[in-house]
Scaffold this active site. Structure first.
Site, PDB file in Angstrom:
ATOM      1  N   ARG A   1       0.770  -1.368   0.030  1.00  0.00           N
ATOM      2  CA  ARG A   1       0.040   0.054  -0.308  1.00  0.00           C
ATOM      3  C   ARG A   1       0.507   1.447  -0.502  1.00  0.00           C
ATOM      4  O   ARG A   1       0.385   2.009  -0.737  1.00  0.00           O
ATOM      5  CB  ARG A   1      -0.765  -0.030   0.898  1.00  0.00           C
ATOM      6  CG  ARG A   1      -1.941  -1.132   1.292  1.00  0.00           C
ATOM      7  CD  ARG A   1      -2.537  -0.995   2.080  1.00  0.00           C
ATOM      8  NE  ARG A   1      -1.840  -2.471   3.304  1.00  0.00           N
ATOM      9  CZ  ARG A   1      -2.045  -3.255   4.321  1.00  0.00           C
ATOM     10  NH1 ARG A   1      -3.582  -3.703   3.529  1.00  0.00           N
ATOM     11  NH2 ARG A   1      -1.466  -3.705   4.235  1.00  0.00           N
ATOM     12  N   ILE A   2       2.137   1.471   0.781  1.00  0.00           N
ATOM     13  CA  ILE A   2       2.385   2.647   0.514  1.00  0.00           C
ATOM     14  C   ILE A   2       3.102   3.128  -0.329  1.00  0.00           C
ATOM     15  O   ILE A   2       3.585   3.783  -1.427  1.00  0.00           O
ATOM     16  CB  ILE A   2       3.803   2.284   2.112  1.00  0.00           C
ATOM     17  CG1 ILE A   2       3.191   2.190   3.655  1.00  0.00           C
ATOM     18  CG2 ILE A   2       5.012   3.438   1.792  1.00  0.00           C
ATOM     19  CD1 ILE A   2       4.316   2.009   4.643  1.00  0.00           C
TER      20      ILE A   2
ATOM     21  N   ARG B   1       8.007 -10.337  -4.542  1.00  0.00           N
ATOM     22  CA  ARG B   1       7.190 -11.011  -4.675  1.00  0.00           C
ATOM     23  C   ARG B   1       6.181 -11.736  -5.557  1.00  0.00           C
ATOM     24  O   ARG B   1       6.545 -12.066  -6.335  1.00  0.00           O
ATOM     25  CB  ARG B   1       7.303 -11.793  -3.574  1.00  0.00           C
ATOM     26  CG  ARG B   1       6.591 -13.454  -3.215  1.00  0.00           C
ATOM     27  CD  ARG B   1       6.962 -12.573  -1.554  1.00  0.00           C
ATOM     28  NE  ARG B   1       6.031 -12.167  -0.620  1.00  0.00           N
ATOM     29  CZ  ARG B   1       5.610 -12.188   0.484  1.00  0.00           C
ATOM     30  NH1 ARG B   1       6.213 -13.233   1.227  1.00  0.00           N
ATOM     31  NH2 ARG B   1       4.151 -11.486   1.096  1.00  0.00           N
TER      32      ARG B   1
ATOM     33  N   ARG C   1       1.304  -8.010  -8.982  1.00  0.00           N
ATOM     34  CA  ARG C   1      -0.197  -6.349  -8.287  1.00  0.00           C
ATOM     35  C   ARG C   1      -0.666  -6.405  -9.431  1.00  0.00           C
ATOM     36  O   ARG C   1      -0.159  -4.910  -9.423  1.00  0.00           O
ATOM     37  CB  ARG C   1       0.123  -5.591  -7.288  1.00  0.00           C
ATOM     38  CG  ARG C   1       0.996  -6.794  -6.383  1.00  0.00           C
ATOM     39  CD  ARG C   1      -0.009  -6.985  -4.770  1.00  0.00           C
ATOM     40  NE  ARG C   1       0.212  -7.926  -3.868  1.00  0.00           N
ATOM     41  CZ  ARG C   1       0.082  -6.798  -2.394  1.00  0.00           C
ATOM     42  NH1 ARG C   1       0.577  -5.652  -2.958  1.00  0.00           N
ATOM     43  NH2 ARG C   1       0.775  -7.498  -1.647  1.00  0.00           N
TER      44      ARG C   1
ATOM     45  N   HIS D   1      13.267   7.916  12.104  1.00  0.00           N
ATOM     46  CA  HIS D   1      12.239   6.953  11.786  1.00  0.00           C
ATOM     47  C   HIS D   1      11.245   7.436  11.746  1.00  0.00           C
ATOM     48  O   HIS D   1       9.993   6.825  13.364  1.00  0.00           O
ATOM     49  CB  HIS D   1      12.077   5.609  12.436  1.00  0.00           C
ATOM     50  CG  HIS D   1      11.409   4.381  12.231  1.00  0.00           C
ATOM     51  ND1 HIS D   1      11.834   2.712  12.440  1.00  0.00           N
ATOM     52  CD2 HIS D   1      10.605   4.333  12.057  1.00  0.00           C
ATOM     53  CE1 HIS D   1      11.205   2.111  12.564  1.00  0.00           C
ATOM     54  NE2 HIS D   1       9.814   2.826  11.744  1.00  0.00           N
ATOM     55  N   ILE D   2      10.505   8.603  10.790  1.00  0.00           N
ATOM     56  CA  ILE D   2       9.280   9.231  11.290  1.00  0.00           C
ATOM     57  C   ILE D   2       8.450   8.960  10.422  1.00  0.00           C
ATOM     58  O   ILE D   2       7.369  10.184  10.284  1.00  0.00           O
ATOM     59  CB  ILE D   2       9.379  11.007  11.928  1.00  0.00           C
ATOM     60  CG1 ILE D   2      10.509  11.142  10.374  1.00  0.00           C
ATOM     61  CG2 ILE D   2      10.553  11.295  12.635  1.00  0.00           C
ATOM     62  CD1 ILE D   2      10.559  12.745  10.773  1.00  0.00           C
TER      63      ILE D   2
HETATM   64  C1  GLV Z   1       6.236   1.981  11.141  1.00  0.00           C
HETATM   65  O1  GLV Z   1       7.860   1.761  10.556  1.00  0.00           O
HETATM   66  C2  GLV Z   1       5.779   0.610  11.555  1.00  0.00           C
HETATM   67  O2  GLV Z   1       5.306  -0.221  11.423  1.00  0.00           O
HETATM   68  O3  GLV Z   1       4.466   1.478  12.025  1.00  0.00           O
END
Ligand code: GLV
Length: 353
Positions: free
Chosen positions: A188-189, A210, A213, A318-319
């Protein structure tokens, strides 16, 4: 009044008179709320309040990851655990939590959970997919532009006086127009990144995943390729795949050798998808142009790490999902996942084991 009533309810005489042991058990059941341990004190309040409506909630009271011994001490009598992605839930931890029925992780990633050990113990897992895709895609594109257009360097130059005058080739970096963008992972991201990135008039969107889609790829206009082709053809490589045995160390010395010297690598998935020593070498030797990382290992990265010294590497703490609304929603879904299991209901987002 209520106090008087409940103390007379608790008295043996009253209980014997109106139903004896059965009633006493029922009363105890009503009073014994399920117990939840929350591993952080900075979880958005609505989620904690929701849990408190029907649970006894213990919140770890420090703004740091709960040490393993405190985690073990705190979950030994708990029915549920509300955790985040830096809490390592191993079989040793689970051995100390015989009553645990559900783990709610406030994350989409679950590589911090020993899923096999959890499954063996019939503990259910709730997580937060979908809701963070837009925020993470947004940050991924922001990190890409920050890296390619050297925004951190430029901002520093403006603040330190290095900026003397407008200059024709100073602070230039590669643009997206007419370039090939490669997505590693096509969940999704990645799909949302693909939709956004297309608006920059790129020439081609390719992905390595893999499984095929087809319908999503068709909608977005992305073409599936093998990993080597993606490395060779991409001007921008964007990593959003999950960390799994097959993706661990995917970006190795060999992989970097196959990339263009003008390529930019962006990672918003998990640090271990990239061999970090190999990346340092590739950046130092200009085997690739630059990298933007929102994830790495360990987190936080020690200040002595060479990645932090490189001008062609942008590091974020990690934001990816850190949009205010998104984090609030993630906390609420985590609480709802936990409550659903405790109330024998279907979880809003269960990780099917
Ligand atoms: C962020 O890295 C998450 O897994 O939500």
């Amino acid at each position: 009044m209520l106090g008087t009533f409940s103390s007379s309810l608790r008295s043996t005489n009253f209980l014997t008179k109106f139903g004896g042991n059965n009633f006493s058990q029922l009363y105890r059941k009503m009073c014994d709320k399920p117990k939840v341990f929350v591993t952080r004190s900075d979880i958005p309040n609505d989620a904690i309040e929701l849990l408190k409506t029907s649970c006894d909630v213990t919140v770890w009271n420090k703004l740091e990851t709960v040490p393993i011994n405190s985690l073990v001490e705190n979950i030994k009598d708990k029915d549920a655990l509300f955790c985040v992605l830096n809490d390592q839930i191993s079989s040793q931890v689970l051995d100390k939590a015989p009553k645990l029925k559900v783990i709610g992780t406030m994350s989409v990633g679950y590589d911090h959970l020993d899923v096999d050990a959890i499954k063996k113990r019939n503990i259910r897992i709730g997580y937060t997919p979908n809701i963070l895709s837009d925020a993470t895609a947004e940050l991924t594109v922001a990190l890409l532009l920050t890296t390619s257009r050297r925004i951190i360097e430029a901002n520093n130059a403006a603040k330190t006086g290095e900026w003397k005058s407008w200059a024709p080739v100073w602070m230039c970096g590669p643009g997206l127009k007419n370039k090939t963008v490669g997505l590693v992972g096509f969940g999704r991201i990645a799909q949302q990144v693909g939709r956004i990135i297309k608006s920059f008039n790129i020439s081609k969107l390719i992905y390595f995943n893999r499984s095929e889609r087809k319908s999503e790829a068709c909608e977005i206009g992305a073409v599936r390729v093998d990993f080597d082709t993606l490395l060779k053809e991409s001007d921008f490589v964007i990593v959003t795949c999950a960390l799994a045995p097959e993706t661990k160390g995917l970006f190795s010395t060999e992989a970097f050798k196959k990339m263009k010297p003008t390529a930019i690598l962006i990672n918003t998935s998990r640090g271990q998808v990239i061999d970090q020593d190999a990346l340092v070498e590739a950046l130092e030797n200009k085997q690739i142009y630059g990298a933007g990382l929102d994830v790495m290992y360990p987190e936080p990265l020690p200040l002595s790490n060479p990645l932090l010294k490189l001008n062609n590497c942008v590091i974020l703490p990690h934001i990816g999902s850190a949009a205010i609304e998104t984090r609030q929603e993630m906390a609420l879904i985590t609480a709802q996942n936990i409550l659903a299991v405790l109330n024998d209901k279907e979880m809003p987002a269960e990780l099917k084991l």
